[in-house]
Design an enzyme around this catalytic site. Structure first.
Site, PDB file in Angstrom:
ATOM      1  N   TYR A  47       0.850  -1.192   0.000  1.00 49.66           N
ATOM      2  CA  TYR A  47       0.000   0.000   0.000  1.00 49.66           C
ATOM      3  C   TYR A  47       0.884   1.239   0.000  1.00 49.66           C
ATOM      4  O   TYR A  47       1.759   1.348  -0.844  1.00 49.66           O
ATOM      5  CB  TYR A  47      -0.966  -0.068   1.198  1.00 49.66           C
ATOM      6  CG  TYR A  47      -2.132   0.880   1.040  1.00 49.66           C
ATOM      7  CD1 TYR A  47      -2.945   0.827  -0.093  1.00 49.66           C
ATOM      8  CD2 TYR A  47      -2.410   1.825   2.005  1.00 49.66           C
ATOM      9  CE1 TYR A  47      -4.000   1.700  -0.256  1.00 49.66           C
ATOM     10  CE2 TYR A  47      -3.473   2.705   1.859  1.00 49.66           C
ATOM     11  CZ  TYR A  47      -4.259   2.642   0.724  1.00 49.66           C
ATOM     12  OH  TYR A  47      -5.298   3.514   0.571  1.00 49.66           O
ATOM     13  N   LYS A 102     -20.596 -20.737  -9.643  1.00 44.41           N
ATOM     14  CA  LYS A 102     -19.895 -20.570 -10.922  1.00 44.41           C
ATOM     15  C   LYS A 102     -18.465 -20.102 -10.678  1.00 44.41           C
ATOM     16  O   LYS A 102     -17.513 -20.552 -11.340  1.00 44.41           O
ATOM     17  CB  LYS A 102     -20.656 -19.559 -11.779  1.00 44.41           C
ATOM     18  CG  LYS A 102     -20.322 -19.597 -13.270  1.00 44.41           C
ATOM     19  CD  LYS A 102     -20.751 -20.909 -13.895  1.00 44.41           C
ATOM     20  CE  LYS A 102     -20.541 -20.930 -15.392  1.00 44.41           C
ATOM     21  NZ  LYS A 102     -21.620 -20.328 -16.158  1.00 44.41           N
ATOM     22  N   GLU A 144     -24.598 -14.467 -16.681  1.00 40.39           N
ATOM     23  CA  GLU A 144     -25.229 -15.710 -16.255  1.00 40.39           C
ATOM     24  C   GLU A 144     -26.673 -15.461 -15.834  1.00 40.39           C
ATOM     25  O   GLU A 144     -26.984 -14.443 -15.193  1.00 40.39           O
ATOM     26  CB  GLU A 144     -24.449 -16.291 -15.067  1.00 40.39           C
ATOM     27  CG  GLU A 144     -24.756 -17.719 -14.749  1.00 40.39           C
ATOM     28  CD  GLU A 144     -24.031 -18.686 -15.669  1.00 40.39           C
ATOM     29  OE1 GLU A 144     -24.425 -19.861 -15.714  1.00 40.39           O
ATOM     30  OE2 GLU A 144     -23.072 -18.281 -16.342  1.00 40.39           O
ATOM     31  N   ALA A 203     -36.444 -22.275 -28.453  1.00 37.62           N
ATOM     32  CA  ALA A 203     -35.806 -21.109 -29.060  1.00 37.62           C
ATOM     33  C   ALA A 203     -35.445 -20.061 -28.018  1.00 37.62           C
ATOM     34  O   ALA A 203     -35.606 -18.861 -28.229  1.00 37.62           O
ATOM     35  CB  ALA A 203     -36.734 -20.503 -30.124  1.00 37.62           C
ATOM     36  N   GLY A 204     -34.953 -20.525 -26.866  1.00 32.83           N
ATOM     37  CA  GLY A 204     -34.441 -19.600 -25.868  1.00 32.83           C
ATOM     38  C   GLY A 204     -33.008 -19.214 -26.179  1.00 32.83           C
ATOM     39  O   GLY A 204     -32.500 -19.450 -27.281  1.00 32.83           O
ATOM     40  N   ALA A 205     -32.338 -18.624 -25.180  1.00 38.69           N
ATOM     41  CA  ALA A 205     -30.973 -18.137 -25.385  1.00 38.69           C
ATOM     42  C   ALA A 205     -30.033 -19.247 -25.836  1.00 38.69           C
ATOM     43  O   ALA A 205     -29.281 -19.094 -26.800  1.00 38.69           O
ATOM     44  CB  ALA A 205     -30.466 -17.498 -24.097  1.00 38.69           C
ATOM     45  N   ALA A 206     -30.070 -20.393 -25.139  1.00 34.88           N
ATOM     46  CA  ALA A 206     -29.163 -21.487 -25.479  1.00 34.88           C
ATOM     47  C   ALA A 206     -29.493 -22.080 -26.834  1.00 34.88           C
ATOM     48  O   ALA A 206     -28.605 -22.343 -27.655  1.00 34.88           O
ATOM     49  CB  ALA A 206     -29.218 -22.562 -24.394  1.00 34.88           C
ATOM     50  N   ASN A 326     -21.748 -27.591 -19.498  1.00 34.91           N
ATOM     51  CA  ASN A 326     -21.065 -26.323 -19.754  1.00 34.91           C
ATOM     52  C   ASN A 326     -19.704 -26.216 -19.095  1.00 34.91           C
ATOM     53  O   ASN A 326     -18.866 -25.419 -19.527  1.00 34.91           O
ATOM     54  CB  ASN A 326     -21.937 -25.156 -19.293  1.00 34.91           C
ATOM     55  CG  ASN A 326     -23.047 -24.846 -20.263  1.00 34.91           C
ATOM     56  OD1 ASN A 326     -23.438 -25.709 -21.057  1.00 34.91           O
ATOM     57  ND2 ASN A 326     -23.576 -23.638 -20.214  1.00 34.91           N
TER      58      ASN A 326
END
Length: 759
Positions: A47, A102, A144, A203-206, A326
């Site tokens: 510092y 995550k 996310e 037909a979502g995000a993924a 994932n």
């Protein structure tokens, strides 16, 4: 506080998860300093006034922030909680446990420091403005659990506004892993991407990201049909947002059943039960079905098998082949991106990751992966088109492809010149030994051993037995009085019939056990009535008899009695394994290194012969855990300096191992800092250790206990054990008052059986 056990909204597993997240301290992540902070000089450098030097350097050259701060190894995991897992819009605060999780995965799999940031704004503009404000403090942003369609615009804008990688894993992570599996599925069925006829359900995000990625890899627009909750997405359909409308085609088909006629590939990112047997039957020969809805796929492999046997199938589930997970993607993609200080993660980098994963699945599977699957040798084929998360090669295989793509496309600030050296560096970052418990868990799920929980009336033991069995780790048996056990099962929120209960006094094997034990102990002063009383009343004696007579595979005990008392009971029944002795070992995981300690619980002051046997047993356990042993006999002196009579027994142990010609590295006597120092060869070039020691044999129990507890309490190490090896049957003794997690872990070790000889 955790909910009451009678709360209908929370299952037993839910309550265990709540306790896990609460104790010993709330949450799953913390902060550790990477520089010493012990002296005034340390503080002056860290510092004021020393910190002024890097401040001025960064002001003069902003890119040098990577050289003087941790930015280059930091990822922000950001959410507003509008699409949490399968739970929906529960808000930013509710998303924090997921984001912490995550962050832990980033650290565990790619050695990246990740910090969760929960943003209260659901309005896209305010969310974008907020993240833009702090984003460049990090090396990358992992978005996310943000709902569609807002997530598309949020990611697009932040990628434009920030000079670092911004990656919405819900979209691209799934897309990359699915694309990798599709590469290999096409290879096995003789198809090419440009000829592939694909139907996407969901037909979502993924889902949209999957279809966009495979289109960029060669699948033609006219060969893809997207189906959402309203049916086929066709040109002219009203109400579709811009990104969805971009995938509309000219077609008269309106339902999923219409769309799948003759299709080569059916991708599902929708809901359980969306695919019927009729749908499966209408697909082309040798079809590819990826049913990726979680936690329950659109259709199960068993249901598909009833319709046809020519399908290559993947799901999002770990209990089926070809899991689209994932965790195979985001840690390694960010690792490669941050290592070249990339400004973004572009399409070429995502494709590189997908192709690398596909290529890895075609390579020979290492022993670590086979071990994780109960010894089954996975081979590239219909049931193995995607690598598993247990593959230790991922950390040094995937990032170089991502980094190379970043360099070739001009988004890298710091190109890598020697990729072979980079791979070696990544290999050093990997820590397969940190996955001891995961490896054990995956292996015992295959074998389903019958494990006895000797103190079956204790609430903590009941909870542990249920967790063990409920997680599919094996069959649990409580040794208990039925009425007491069932009352306590109800008290912790379990049904009466949740677990098998065996009453020692009423067992059909009671007389058989008494006969065996009397024959064994009659010449040691035990009368028949003494033996019968012990079989009736001592649950450790009875449980050990179950193991001895082959009525169970393993045993866990010790929660209510001291370990030395338990050992006396157990060894009345069980002998040491042939050519071995009982040894207590512990695994300590500290600063990404794993150490095995022996002996920590059995032999108080072993002589030279005892130390040699402890070394052999501990090294054997290390091999069973897939850790290559580099063993050091620890002492207060190194190689006779300073001399003393306490070192003589260690020197004798080394001579005994020399005579026996064992098949592992060993050296001693050595001080702890010499054993653990990579520079030891500079002082002791004659040392036989080729690497710093990872198996530490202590001169006595008290020194082992002191070292282990210091490492845990002051050093923050994760300790597994003590784990008992060397008996003829696998017995694990928990510490007095052990937690449910500790009991479950030891039950897993008992099922894994550290005594098993590797061949």
């Amino acid at each position: 506080m955790p909910p009451d056990s009678t709360d209908p909204e929370f299952s037993q597993l839910d309550q265990e998860a709540l306790r896990f997240h609460m104790r010993p301290q709330p949450g799953k992540v913390g902060l550790a300093a990477t520089k010493p902070m012990a002296t005034q000089r340390d503080l002056s450098l860290a510092y004021s006034p020393g910190v002024a030097a890097p401040v001025r350097a960064i002001a003069a050259d902003p890119d040098s922030v990577y050289d003087y701060t941790s930015k280059g190894n930091m990822v922000a995991v950001v959410s507003n909680g509008t699409a949490i897992l399968g739970l929906g819009n529960l808000g930013a605060a509710a998303s924090k446990p997921v984001m912490e999780g995550k962050a832990v995965l980033f650290k565990r799999f790619a050695d990246l420091d990740a910090f969760d940031v929960e943003v209260e704004y659901t309005d896209p503009e305010r969310f974008i403005e907020c993240v833009q404000g702090f984003g460049n403090s990090f090396g990358g942003i992992n978005l996310e659990d943000i709902k569609a369609p807002e997530c598309f615009e949020i990611e697009k804008r932040l990628r434009e506004l920030l000079d670092i990688p911004v990656f919405h894993d819900d979209q691209h992570g799934t897309a990359i892993i699915a694309a990798a599996g599709l590469i290999n599925a096409c290879h096995l069925t003789g198809r090419k991407f440009e000829d592939l006829k694909v139907v996407l359900c969901g037909a979502g995000a993924a889902g949209l990201s999957v279809i966009e990625l495979i289109k960029s890899m060669g699948v033609k627009d006219e060969n893809t049909t997207v189906v959402d909750i309203h049916g086929v997405v066709f040109k002219g359909r009203e109400g579709d947002h811009q990104r969805l409308a971009g995938h509309a085609i000219e077609t008269e088909k309106r339902t999923l059943l219409d769309a799948v006629e003759g299709a080569d590939c059916l991708l599902g990112l929708s809901a359980a039960g969306a695919f019927t047997p009729e749908i499966v039957a209408k697909l082309a020969p040798n079809p590819i079905i990826f049913a990726m809805a979680n936690p329950t796929p659109e259709i199960t492999p068993e249901e598909v098998a009833k319709v046809r046997d020519d399908v290559i199938m993947a799901t999002g589930r770990s209990d089926y082949p070809n899991q689209v997970n994932n965790v195979l993607g985001f840690p390694y993609i960010f690792r490669g991106a941050l290592d070249v200080r990339a400004r973004t993660i572009n399409e070429e980098m995502k494709i590189a990751a997908a192709r690398a994963l596909a290529a890895l699945a075609r390579e020979d599977v290492p022993d670590e992966v086979a071990e994780a699957y109960g010894g089954d040798r996975l081979q590239y084929g219909r049931d193995y088109i995607i690598p598993t998360p247990f593959d230790p090669r991922l950390i040094h295989y995937i990032p170089p492809y991502v980094a190379e793509a970043a360099v070739k496309t001009g988004v890298a600030r710091k190109p890598i010149e020697d990729f072979e050296a980079y791979r070696r560096e990544l290999e050093r970052r990997s820590n397969p030994s940190a996955s001891i418990q995961q490896r054990v868990t995956a292996s015992i799920r295959k074998t389903q051993k019958r494990i006895v929980f000797a103190e079956g009336e204790e609430p903590s033991v009941i909870r542990a037995a249920f967790a063990f069995q409920n997680q599919g780790l094996g069959q649990a048996v409580l040794i208990a009085r039925e009425d007491v056990a069932r009352a306590n099962m109800r008290a912790v929120g379990l049904p009466d019939d949740a677990l098998e209960i065996c009453n020692a006094r009423l067992s059909e094997h009671n007389a058989e056990y008494a006969d065996f034990l009397y024959e064994k102990l009659q010449r040691r002063g035990f009368l028949r009535r003494d033996v019968q009383r012990r079989v009736n009343n001592d649950r450790n004696i009875f449980s050990a008899c179950m193991l001895k007579m082959g009525h169970a595979d393993g045993m866990v005990t010790g929660v209510t009695r001291h370990s030395n008392v338990v050992m006396k009971d157990v060894t009345l029944v069980l002998e040491a394994a042939e050519g071995s002795r009982a040894v207590g070992i512990a695994a300590a995981i500290a600063q990404d290194r794993t150490y095995l300690f022996g002996d920590v619980s059995v032999s108080e002051f072993p002589d030279g012969e005892g130390l040699a046997e402890i070394a052999i047993a501990t090294a054997q356990a290390a091999k069973r855990l897939r850790i290559t042993p580099h063993l050091a006999f620890l002492s207060y002196s190194s190689f006779g300096n300073p001399p003393g009579e306490r070192t003589e027994k260690i020197q004798e142990a080394v001579r005994i191992l020399d005579r026996r010609g064992v098949d592992f590295e060993y050296e001693g006597e050595m001080a702890a800092d010499v054993a653990l120092s990579p520079e030891q060869h500079e002082l002791y070039p004659f040392s036989r250790l080729t690497k710093p020691a990872n198996v530490l044999v202590m001169p006595a129990i008290h020194s082992a206990s002191i070292a282990l507890r210091l490492l845990k309490s002051a050093g923050g190490a994760t300790v597994i054990g003590p784990m008992l090896v060397g008996l003829e049957k696998p017995v694990q003794i928990a510490r007095l008052g052990a937690s449910v997690t500790d009991i479950v872990n030891l039950a897993g070790i008992a099922a894994y059986d550290l005594n098993t000889v590797e061949t």
